[in-house]
Write an enzyme that holds these catalytic residues in place. Structure first.
Site, PDB file in Angstrom:
ATOM      1  N   HIS A  73      84.093  36.452 -10.425  1.00  0.00           N
ATOM      2  CA  HIS A  73      84.185  35.083  -9.867  1.00  0.00           C
ATOM      3  C   HIS A  73      82.803  34.481  -9.665  1.00  0.00           C
ATOM      4  CE1 HIS A  73      88.537  35.207  -8.898  1.00  0.00           C
ATOM      5  NE2 HIS A  73      88.324  36.493  -8.767  1.00  0.00           N
ATOM      6  N   ASN A 146      94.315  33.556  -6.027  1.00  0.00           N
ATOM      7  CA  ASN A 146      94.103  33.122  -7.418  1.00  0.00           C
ATOM      8  C   ASN A 146      95.132  32.065  -7.772  1.00  0.00           C
ATOM      9  OD1 ASN A 146      91.943  34.813  -8.034  1.00  0.00           O
ATOM     10  ND2 ASN A 146      93.231  36.465  -8.839  1.00  0.00           N
TER      11      ASN A 146
HETATM   12 FE1  HDD Z   1      88.609  39.831  -5.687  1.00  0.00          FE
HETATM   13  C1  HDD Z   1      85.762  38.022  -5.361  1.00  0.00           C
HETATM   14  C2  HDD Z   1      90.466  36.997  -5.686  1.00  0.00           C
HETATM   15  C3  HDD Z   1      91.411  41.671  -6.254  1.00  0.00           C
HETATM   16  C4  HDD Z   1      86.861  42.607  -5.072  1.00  0.00           C
HETATM   17  N1  HDD Z   1      88.214  37.908  -5.572  1.00  0.00           N
HETATM   18  C5  HDD Z   1      86.983  37.345  -5.462  1.00  0.00           C
HETATM   19  C6  HDD Z   1      87.091  35.925  -5.409  1.00  0.00           C
HETATM   20  C7  HDD Z   1      88.414  35.645  -5.496  1.00  0.00           C
HETATM   21  C8  HDD Z   1      89.104  36.887  -5.591  1.00  0.00           C
HETATM   22  C9  HDD Z   1      89.061  34.281  -5.465  1.00  0.00           C
HETATM   23  C10 HDD Z   1      85.946  34.936  -5.310  1.00  0.00           C
HETATM   24  C11 HDD Z   1      85.713  34.564  -3.893  1.00  0.00           C
HETATM   25  C12 HDD Z   1      84.624  33.507  -3.871  1.00  0.00           C
HETATM   26  O1  HDD Z   1      84.902  32.389  -4.351  1.00  0.00           O
HETATM   27  O2  HDD Z   1      83.523  33.819  -3.413  1.00  0.00           O
HETATM   28  N2  HDD Z   1      90.509  39.421  -6.017  1.00  0.00           N
HETATM   29  C13 HDD Z   1      91.110  38.217  -5.856  1.00  0.00           C
HETATM   30  C14 HDD Z   1      92.537  38.361  -5.899  1.00  0.00           C
HETATM   31  C15 HDD Z   1      92.801  39.658  -6.082  1.00  0.00           C
HETATM   32  C16 HDD Z   1      91.529  40.333  -6.131  1.00  0.00           C
HETATM   33  C17 HDD Z   1      93.514  37.229  -5.753  1.00  0.00           C
HETATM   34  C18 HDD Z   1      94.086  40.385  -6.211  1.00  0.00           C
HETATM   35  C19 HDD Z   1      95.159  40.060  -5.518  1.00  0.00           C
HETATM   36  N3  HDD Z   1      89.060  41.766  -5.692  1.00  0.00           N
HETATM   37  C20 HDD Z   1      90.279  42.350  -5.911  1.00  0.00           C
HETATM   38  C21 HDD Z   1      90.215  43.772  -5.698  1.00  0.00           C
HETATM   39  C22 HDD Z   1      88.928  44.035  -5.356  1.00  0.00           C
HETATM   40  C23 HDD Z   1      88.235  42.762  -5.362  1.00  0.00           C
HETATM   41  C24 HDD Z   1      91.370  44.734  -5.846  1.00  0.00           C
HETATM   42  C25 HDD Z   1      88.261  45.314  -5.029  1.00  0.00           C
HETATM   43  C26 HDD Z   1      88.895  46.407  -4.646  1.00  0.00           C
HETATM   44  N4  HDD Z   1      86.706  40.240  -5.414  1.00  0.00           N
HETATM   45  C27 HDD Z   1      86.212  41.470  -5.162  1.00  0.00           C
HETATM   46  C28 HDD Z   1      84.708  41.450  -4.903  1.00  0.00           C
HETATM   47  C29 HDD Z   1      84.386  39.982  -4.978  1.00  0.00           C
HETATM   48  C30 HDD Z   1      85.697  39.336  -5.312  1.00  0.00           C
HETATM   49  C31 HDD Z   1      83.975  42.329  -5.857  1.00  0.00           C
HETATM   50  C32 HDD Z   1      83.265  39.631  -5.888  1.00  0.00           C
HETATM   51  C33 HDD Z   1      82.489  38.562  -5.177  1.00  0.00           C
HETATM   52  C34 HDD Z   1      83.031  38.562  -3.845  1.00  0.00           C
HETATM   53  O3  HDD Z   1      83.980  39.539  -3.708  1.00  0.00           O
HETATM   54  O4  HDD Z   1      82.721  37.829  -2.945  1.00  0.00           O
HETATM   55  O5  HDD Z   1      84.443  41.920  -3.631  1.00  0.00           O
END
Ligand code: HDD
Length: 703
Positions: A73, A146
């Site tokens: 993202h 999402n």
């Molecule tokens: Fe995630 C960012 C949505 C599963 C780990 N995720 C991130 C963002 C969104 C989502 C919208 C961007 C937030 C922003 O605008 O700063 N992610 C989801 C959704 C998921 C999902 C809807 C499943 C239902 N994500 C998911 C899992 C993990 C992560 C299973 C880790 C175990 N997601 C992350 C992250 C991020 C992230 C690596 C990357 C940047 C951040 O967190 O801020 O922690």
């Protein structure tokens, strides 16, 4: 807090951090600078001096301006706004921001793509992030969702593997912002649990027309807990008031080049013009006693609860009404975390959600470089923050008490824990049991029924787009076994679908049907069944040159703008053109600086001289032809009708001398007097969003 203070509260809080440009240039130490163009030297041609602290500071700071981008993202756009409940939800939850319909809770929202790096294009086939931070009076609540209601995987353990497979391949860092490559599909071909999500990914949902015209989903099942401690399961849905609309794949492939910032610009410009995007928040509620009444597990993030089984209850509206002042300070530094819940909203045991609770704060500490990231202006709660967490990188707070521990007597025992009836968060006392196991629940094992449900729910056009998307995605995969395994999995969803995909890849069709298609569908899943009653904020290209029929142009322009649409005069060169009434008209775009993919519809007013000029320009017929190919509404009046004929658009009826015609979303009238008549037809055709009938071919077999 009353309505006024709530909505203002975040803005007021940010006020203290807003840095106006200021008149006199200083160093970060506040020392005024007399020259910021030359380094300090020994004579005008001598070596620079180490004591030049202004040179050192300015360059040293510059060298540290980039922080790690989000690991997924990375590409996004944010906006401020507010959320206001329709009525009190105290029956369901004690969450403060859902109690009083007069209270507007400030929010910050970030929309994003998933796969691409920070500088990648907006218009790609990808899932879109829909993250909302509510600055509530009980602390920050983050709904990090999402635009797709399910996810690829069921357990957070697989997230690193999923993203490794999605991202550009490690040996050559290609392709950027695309899943159309071997690693991704190799992973998918060995992960049948991803099949439902894959159907959504191949659908038009992942090529949205606008962040303002796409749904949002919390995906997981959460818990609502009310004042009496009664818990219910809840799923969250965002529905855009402008309807749910997508593009066509061919369009985004052009748009990615013509305007890589399309979705970002679309959101920010709409807000700046006062066309505030609005989303209705809805919930699906499941009583605890009904947890196991479904033929799927509500803790499984690869499953939806079909709206026909549990209706969505609208509970409030979010309005995005302010663009960030500074992209980095706000949009880049905002830290969303599903970890952030408030009293009245709690987690479920969904293994994907459970893993996310750790992952987000962990990633924020890493990418923002400090454990104090919640003190950054954009992340600060609007309610008081008191605890004994001290020091760490970039500590902004100056704690006056010498007491930084608990229990204590020297600090009067403060800050002390508070009871639940004073607003403290108390985790829901869920009754647990079972041995420690590293296993998947049997109830998570159906990977195909809802993928079939989604496919069955698609309209004819949506299904065709889905098959074509599979041809593109898998067509880019080099490894034959990978493609065959994916087609084999598709055969568990629907034999005919798998056969069509195989045909487009030059693979053997699956020998036989494995599981008969259950035939069930959920009409709510098709965008074709969503309201198509507004042209608000749609962008209409008006193709014109000197000698354009000013009367026709003004009638249509006024009518479209009265319905909330925006018209843009597009001509060969910038500057002004002259209408038949001798008045000058500002040109807003040229055929060089724009393309029909940047508009929702086209209007061609008459005027002999104007049409003669446009006819000589190949860019014009390309402009019209691609709008037709992308199934957009097109209107032409007077001599403008000849331009459509010249754009080698086949098999549509055009107006004759007397009668106007509306055929497949192309509305034409040679008779200037009935221009008013075609306005209604044109507005209706634009509201229809696209006219898929144009894609219907007689010969090829379709889904
Ligand atoms: Fe995630 C960012 C949505 C599963 C780990 N995720 C991130 C963002 C969104 C989502 C919208 C961007 C937030 C922003 O605008 O700063 N992610 C989801 C959704 C998921 C999902 C809807 C499943 C239902 N994500 C998911 C899992 C993990 C992560 C299973 C880790 C175990 N997601 C992350 C992250 C991020 C992230 C690596 C990357 C940047 C951040 O967190 O801020 O922690």
């Amino acid at each position: 807090m009353s309505e006024h203070t709530n909505e203002q509260s975040k803005n007021q809080d940010l006020e203290q951090f807003r840095k106006e440009p200021g008149e006199l240039l200083t160093t970060n130490e506040g020392v005024k600078v007399n020259n910021t163009n030359d380094s300090l030297k020994t004579g005008t041609r001598g070596p620079s001096l180490l004591e030049d602290f202004h040179l050192l500071e300015k360059n040293a700071h510059f060298n540290r301006e980039r922080i790690p981008e989000r690991v997924v993202h990375a590409r996004g756009v944010g906006a401020h706004g507010y959320f206001q409940p329709y009525e009190s939800l105290k029956e369901l939850t004690k969450a403060k921001f859902l109690q009083d319909p007069s209270v507007k809770t400030p929010v910050f929202v970030r929309f994003s793509t998933v796969a691409g790096f920070r500088g990648s294009a907006d218009a790609v086939r990808d899932v879109r992030g829909f993250a909302v931070k509510f600055y509530t009076e009980d602390g920050n609540y983050d709904l990090v969702g999402n635009n797709i209601p399910v996810f690829f995987i069921q357990d957070a353990m697989k997230f690193p593997d999923l993203i490794h497979a999605v991202k550009p391949e490690p040996h050559n860092e290609m392709p950027q912002a695309s899943t159309a490559h071997d690693n991704f599909w190799d992973f998918v071909s060995l992960m049948p649990e991803s099949m439902h999500m894959i159907m959504w990914v191949l659908s038009d949902r992942t090529i949205p027309r606008s962040y303002r015209m796409m749904q949002g989903f919390g995906i997981h099942t959460f818990r609502f807990v009310n004042e009496q401690g009664k818990a219910r399961f809840v799923k969250f849905h965002w529905k855009p008031l402008l309807g749910i609309h997508s593009m066509v794949f061919d369009e985004i492939q052009t748009l990615g080049g013509k305007d890589p910032d399309f979705h970002r610009r679309d959101l920010l410009e709409a807000i700046e013009m006062g066309d505030y995007p609005e989303y209705e928040l809805g919930v699906q509620i499941v009583e605890e006693e009904d947890e196991f009444k479904f033929d799927f597990d509500i803790l499984d993030s690869t499953k939806i609860i079909p709206e026909e089984l549990v209706p969505i209850k609208p509970i409030g509206k979010m309005v995005l009404n302010r663009v960030p002042d500074n992209f980095f300070a706000e949009t880049e530094q905002v830290a969303f975390q599903p970890t952030n819940v408030v009293p009245g909203i709690d987690f479920s045991d969904d293994p994907l959600l459970q893993g996310r609770i750790f992952a987000y704060p962990d990633t924020q500490r890493h990418r923002l470089g400090t454990a104090n990231f919640e003190s950054l202006p954009i992340n600060r709660p609007v309610c008081p923050v008191h605890n004994d967490q001290r020091d760490g990188f970039s500590q902004y707070n100056i704690y006056t008490s010498k007491v930084n521990y608990s229990p204590n007597s020297l600090g009067g025992g403060c800050p002390m824990a508070s009871p639940e009836n004073m607003g403290a968060f108390v985790h829901y006392a869920e009754k647990l049991g079972g041995r420690k196991v590293r296993e998947r629940s049997e109830s998570f094992s159906d990977h195909f029924s809802q993928a079939t449900l989604f496919l069955n729910s698609m309209s004819k056009a949506e299904k065709e787009h889905l098959v074509k998307a599979a041809h593109f995605e898998l067509g880019k995969v080099m490894n034959k076994e990978v493609k065959e395994r994916v087609v084999g999995l598709f055969n568990h969803i629907d034999h005919e679908f798998a056969t069509l995909v195989a045909a487009g890849l030059g693979l053997e069709a699956p020998a036989k049907e494995l599981i008969p298609n259950h035939g069930k569908s959920s009409p709510a899943l098709s965008m074709e069944n969503q309201p198509k009653d507004s042209i608000k904020t749609r962008q209409i290209a008006v193709l014109a040159a000197d000698g354009v029929d000013a009367a026709q142009l003004m009638v249509i322009k006024k009518a479209l703008e009265a319905e909330g649409a925006l018209t843009r005069i597009v001509s060969k060169f910038g500057g002004k053109i002259k209408g038949t009434d001798g008045k000058e008209i500002d040109v807003e775009r040229t055929f060089l600086t724009s393309a029909s993919v940047m508009f929702d519809a086209i209007y061609i007013p008459g005027g002999e001289k104007s049409i003669a000029t446009l006819k000589m320009d190949n860019d014009v017929s390309e402009f019209i032809y691609s709008a037709f190919k992308h199934c957009k509404a097109i209107a032409a009046t007077g001599e403008g009708v000849d331009l459509i004929a010249a754009a080698n658009i086949k098999d549509i009826k055009l107006a004759d001398a007397e009668k106007s015609v509306s055929d497949k979303g192309v509305i034409t009238s040679r008779n200037a007097s009935d221009v008013k008549q075609i306005v209604q037809d044109f507005v209706k055709a634009i509201a229809q969003h696209r006219h898929w009938i144009r894609e219907e071919k007689k010969e090829t077999k379709q889904m």
